[in-house]
Write an enzyme that holds these catalytic residues in place. Sequence first.
Site, PDB file in Angstrom:
ATOM      1  N   GLU A  34       0.839  -1.200   0.000  1.00 38.45           N
ATOM      2  CA  GLU A  34       0.000   0.000   0.000  1.00 38.45           C
ATOM      3  C   GLU A  34       0.876   1.254   0.000  1.00 38.45           C
ATOM      4  O   GLU A  34       2.071   1.198   0.269  1.00 38.45           O
ATOM      5  CB  GLU A  34      -0.902   0.054   1.249  1.00 38.45           C
ATOM      6  CG  GLU A  34      -2.053  -0.926   1.268  1.00 38.45           C
ATOM      7  CD  GLU A  34      -3.246  -0.480   0.444  1.00 38.45           C
ATOM      8  OE1 GLU A  34      -3.140   0.532  -0.292  1.00 38.45           O
ATOM      9  OE2 GLU A  34      -4.294  -1.161   0.511  1.00 38.45           O
ATOM     10  N   ASN A 167     -10.959   4.394   1.697  1.00 34.45           N
ATOM     11  CA  ASN A 167      -9.921   4.290   0.675  1.00 34.45           C
ATOM     12  C   ASN A 167      -9.988   5.513  -0.249  1.00 34.45           C
ATOM     13  O   ASN A 167     -10.831   6.398  -0.089  1.00 34.45           O
ATOM     14  CB  ASN A 167     -10.107   3.010  -0.153  1.00 34.45           C
ATOM     15  CG  ASN A 167      -9.301   1.841   0.386  1.00 34.45           C
ATOM     16  OD1 ASN A 167      -8.131   1.999   0.718  1.00 34.45           O
ATOM     17  ND2 ASN A 167      -9.918   0.684   0.492  1.00 34.45           N
ATOM     18  N   ASP A 217      -9.379   1.369  -4.865  1.00 31.53           N
ATOM     19  CA  ASP A 217      -8.652   1.213  -3.604  1.00 31.53           C
ATOM     20  C   ASP A 217      -7.900   2.525  -3.369  1.00 31.53           C
ATOM     21  O   ASP A 217      -8.498   3.564  -3.177  1.00 31.53           O
ATOM     22  CB  ASP A 217      -7.734  -0.004  -3.691  1.00 31.53           C
ATOM     23  CG  ASP A 217      -7.257  -0.490  -2.333  1.00 31.53           C
ATOM     24  OD1 ASP A 217      -7.070   0.345  -1.434  1.00 31.53           O
ATOM     25  OD2 ASP A 217      -7.050  -1.702  -2.170  1.00 31.53           O
TER      26      ASP A 217
END
Length: 312
Positions: A34, A167, A217
Amino acid sequence: MGGRSQVQAAGASEADAAGLHVSCVWQGKTLLGECPLWDVRRQRLFWIDSLGKAIWSARSDGGDAHSWTVPDVIGSIGLCEDDRLIAGFCSGFGLIHLGDGVGEVEWIGDPDPDQADTRLNDGKVDRQGRFWCGTMNTNFAAPNAALYRLDSDLSWQRIDDGFTVSNGIAFSPDGERMYFSDSRVDRSYQYDLDSTSGAVSARRAFVDTTAFAGRIDGATVDAEGRYWGALYQGGAVGCFSPEGTLLRRIALPVSCPTMCSFGGPQLDILFVTSATFQMSAVECAAEPMAGGLFAIEGLGARGLEEPRFAIN
């Protein structure tokens, strides 16, 4: 674990194919990669393995990779003015000093101490140096997640709630619009943002990803104001206009890209992290680059320098 593995951008248009290059520049195996961030000062990319409790850094070509362990599940990071990192952990907000292989954490506080089934997830620093971070329901089961703003005095404000998985946080180039995604329900929103006070208003629908393969995302905005989002379980990155129109879809050789941001010396490389934690052994074998870090070049787009969290 550096090196470049060139792959064709499957599904790219003929116009794209001539100049577009998708490379797996780091072939490590994150569980949940991430938050790629390009640090202009260091000329290095930072990203995290959220569930692996690690922070990674490398050159733009993926070489000279280093990692630091952290003591908790980490949802997101941001750059600080003093070269520390600001982060959202399972246990709350923290400032990170990168030592010798270990990220030493100075804890700030937990914005959701009474919620046993939530943790901080996606986060990003805005143009005025504030850190925005949303929580997620760890079981994907209830809309009890919220969006928070951490200010320079290290106090936080609850900005909005009723979400399941926070997100897609990003900010327009002028800092007057914020993007946010509740990825579990395939909904993305825009807010008007008062750059002086940090107040948001006029939440409105932006993108409904039920019409696409995958859901938004992590995301970023380029210098022209276009919104780029990783389409998790959709195997692609989508580029959207400020009005929410899908302008472009860049296919990737992995099904679970997680977040994207621009970096490199000219801020013209789109870096994309990916995940393996929801994949079976058979699926991982079919996608040998899953969990790696990707670089998309030749997009004809440039990003903006990442803002830094300002601490009073």
